[in-house]
Write an enzyme that holds these catalytic residues in place. Structure first.
Site, mmCIF file in Angstrom:
data_model
loop_
_atom_site.group_PDB
_atom_site.id
_atom_site.type_symbol
_atom_site.label_atom_id
_atom_site.label_comp_id
_atom_site.label_asym_id
_atom_site.label_seq_id
_atom_site.Cartn_x
_atom_site.Cartn_y
_atom_site.Cartn_z
ATOM 1 N N GLU A 150 81.418 46.907 16.794
ATOM 2 C CA GLU A 150 80.022 46.850 16.335
ATOM 3 C C GLU A 150 79.406 48.222 16.495
ATOM 4 O O GLU A 150 79.488 48.816 17.575
ATOM 5 C CB GLU A 150 79.212 45.832 17.153
ATOM 6 N N GLU A 178 68.709 50.405 15.359
ATOM 7 C CA GLU A 178 68.231 49.111 15.846
ATOM 8 C C GLU A 178 66.945 49.378 16.615
ATOM 9 O O GLU A 178 66.870 50.359 17.360
ATOM 10 C CB GLU A 178 69.293 48.493 16.775
#
Ligand code: NAG
Ligand code: NAG
Length: 252
Positions: free
Chosen positions: A144, A149
């Site tokens: 990932e 974010e």
């Protein structure tokens, strides 16, 4: 297009293999948000592995995804009366309807190669808003890479996971959330096994990580506006928007 013509120009002075290495392939073109049909050519609604909930307080649907002026906008709307969801054995209340899109194609860093992801993003950092632009494993987990974010704390985070507890992360103060910021992430095979991940914001390198065993692993590309969860709760009572334009994915 540019790099192709550069390769052609350089052909007379390079060996053909060196010229070949100059070439990049466009996997998702900048025109992908020019219209809803362009969006739907490259992306599916909701999460690309199927399902419309994940690890936060929003349930995704296509009604909260819109295209205007070559920009994709996801809108999170506070709602009540939604059934809860479960993630990792936990019950999560659903307090929002929102939007997510996932690329139809999977992206794999090949041995000796790489991938570039770039976009202009306008995201919120208020408590309870959890927009993200990220890559995650098609088979198992990790890989990932959180290319960008925002977890409701005034910062932008760049993360690369080896395991759920072994990861590289960088949190950077995110100024002017009302403006678009340029994000670029490059993934490059380093040794036939591991992938170097570089993150830029507004042209400045923010972090360099190494993802263990990422080479050859297919990745989903996800753009979503989750809510609450890791970004805290309660989230906003009004609508929250997250916009992205000029998205491009190429090989390196
Ligand atoms: C993840 O694994 C790679 C390859 O072994 C290593 O270079 C990197 O330092 C690891 N990251 C962390 C945070 O330990
Ligand atoms: C909030 O977003 C929803 C979905 O896009 C829209 O229907 C609604 O009109 C918005 N509400 C406000 C107050 O803007």
């Amino acid at each position: 297009m540019l790099s192709l013509s550069v390769a052609v120009l350089l052909l007379p002075v390079l060996t053909s293999s060196a010229a070949l290495s100059q070439r990049t392939t466009t996997l998702i073109p900048k025109t992908c948000f020019d219209s809803t049909s362009a969006l739907e050519q490259y992306f599916t609604y909701n999460y690309p592995w199927g399902g419309n909930t994940h690890n936060g307080g929003a349930r995704m649907d296509s009604a909260h995804v819109s295209i205007s002026s070559s920009t994709l906008t996801l809108t999170a709307q506070k709602v009540s009366g939604q059934p809860s969801t479960t993630h990792g054995g936990k019950t999560i209340p659903i307090n929002y309807l929102s939007g997510a899109v996932g690329a139809k194609q999977h992206f794999t860093v090949p041995k000796g190669g790489g991938l570039s992801f770039s976009a202009s993003l306008k995201a919120t950092t208020t408590k309870g808003t959890w927009p993200a632009f990220w890559l995650t494993a098609v088979n198992g987990w990790p890989p990932e890479v959180d290319m960008a974010e925002w977890k409701g704390s005034g910062k932008i985070s760049f993360n690369t996971f080896n395991t759920s507890s072994v990861l590289s992360w960088k949190d950077v103060t995110y100024s002017s959330p009302e403006s678009f910021h340029e994000i670029r992430c490059e993934l490059r095979d380093v040794n036939g096994k591991d992938v170097q991940v570089k993150f830029w914001m507004d042209g400045a390198l923010q972090a360099t990580h190494v993802g263990g065993g990422y080479t050859g692993q297919p990745l989903y590309l996800v753009i979503n506006l989750q809510m609450e969860g890791s970004s805290g709760s309660p989230g906003p009572s009004g609508n929250t928007t997250y916009s992205i334009k000029n998205l491009e994915v190429t090989t390196l």
